[in-house]
Motif scaffolding. Structure first.
Motif, PDB file in Angstrom:
ATOM      1  N   ALA A   5       7.961 -12.016  -3.941  1.00  0.00           N
ATOM      2  CA  ALA A   5       6.928 -12.410  -4.909  1.00  0.00           C
ATOM      3  C   ALA A   5       7.122 -13.868  -5.269  1.00  0.00           C
ATOM      4  CB  ALA A   5       7.036 -11.547  -6.164  1.00  0.00           C
ATOM      5  N   ASN A  33       1.479 -11.761  -4.978  1.00  0.00           N
ATOM      6  CA  ASN A  33       2.420 -10.760  -5.472  1.00  0.00           C
ATOM      7  C   ASN A  33       3.132 -11.331  -6.688  1.00  0.00           C
ATOM      8  OD1 ASN A  33       1.842  -8.904  -3.458  1.00  0.00           O
ATOM      9  ND2 ASN A  33       3.262  -9.899  -2.051  1.00  0.00           N
ATOM     10  N   TYR A 125      -2.551  -2.423  -3.318  1.00  0.00           N
ATOM     11  CA  TYR A 125      -1.301  -2.970  -3.839  1.00  0.00           C
ATOM     12  C   TYR A 125      -0.477  -1.835  -4.435  1.00  0.00           C
ATOM     13  CZ  TYR A 125      -3.593  -7.476  -3.424  1.00  0.00           C
ATOM     14  OH  TYR A 125      -4.240  -8.569  -2.934  1.00  0.00           O
TER      15      TYR A 125
END
Ligand code: BTN
Length: 238
Positions: A5, A33, A125
């Protein structure tokens, strides 16, 4: 920066890091992310619609990953379970995974994982929320069989070190392809007879294997082999 991320959002207090992350995607149509971390959560959620107790002594955070063909939410759930067990092992705590993804030390729960899949603009997601009991000295009386790193080691641990240690383990696990074999090694009941409730009935079984979609293969005491999913089985660790 963690490989999985590229944005970390920190809050002193928040209702739920999972809820915040879900609302970010739904309201803003985001594509990155994220990791969301909160010092305190007021409405932490657990699996099976339970509440999750935490306070400033706990580590509570969520991260998101776009699901692709080679990565489903079960792979993520195994990855995170394994990362938590390995992280605890760095602190000499030998924890086990109670299927599907509860982390126990001896008979007490020390961490929990909540995975939720959302769809935004044709993309999927997975939101993964982690609650780890770190420096908690006590818990509400309504909670039995819970523990924390502090209760086990009698020392306080820096939450930032745990947070970055966790993502180092996630990165390492994602770069190896032995996920299922590594996961089952730490699974409570792997090749060992343990009690469980299967579709509401008491049974003693051994876990033989787990597949890519989270189905367990179990062997019952009377030698029958069944394939089961987590809604139908509940392991009794206490
Ligand atoms: C469980 O074992 O029931 C799962 C617990 C997951 C708790 C974490 S804390 C951070 C994230 N935000 C939430 O509201 N829940 C998860």
């Amino acid at each position: 920066m963690h490989k999985i991320a590229n944005k970390i959002i920190f809050f002193e207090s928040l209702n739920s890091t999972n809820d915040y992350l879900i609302s970010l995607y739904k309201e803003l149509n985001l594509r990155n992310n994220f990791i969301v971390i909160a010092d305190r959560q007021h409405k932490g959620r657990g699996r099976r619609k339970k509440k999750w107790f935490s306070n400033e002594d706990s580590l509570t955070f969520s991260f998101s990953i776009e699901l692709k063909l080679n990565m489903n939410s079960w792979h993520l759930s195994m990855t995170v379970s394994l990362a938590l067990v390995r992280l605890l092992s760095d602190y000499n705590i030998q924890a086990v995974i109670k299927y599907p993804n509860d982390i126990f030390f001896k008979k007490n729960k020390i961490a929990g994982i909540l995975t939720e899949v959302i769809s935004v603009q044709n993309r999927k997601y997975c939101i993964v929320g982690i609650g780890l009991n770190v420096n908690n000295k006590s818990f509400p009386v309504s909670l039995s069989n819970v523990t924390s790193i502090k209760k086990i080691l009698s020392v306080s641990i820096n939450k930032d070190s745990l947070f970055s240690g966790f993502f180092k383990h996630v990165d390492l696990i994602m770069n190896h392809n032995n996920l299922i074999n590594d996961y089952v090694t730490y699974l409570y009941g792997f090749k060992k007879l343990i009690p469980c409730l299967y579709r509401g009935s008491f049974l003693r079984i051994k876990i033989l294997s787990v597949d890519n979609n989270g189905f367990l293969q179990i062997l019952t005491e009377n030698s029958s082999i069944k394939t089961v999913r987590y809604e139908n089985i509940h392991f009794l660790i206490n």
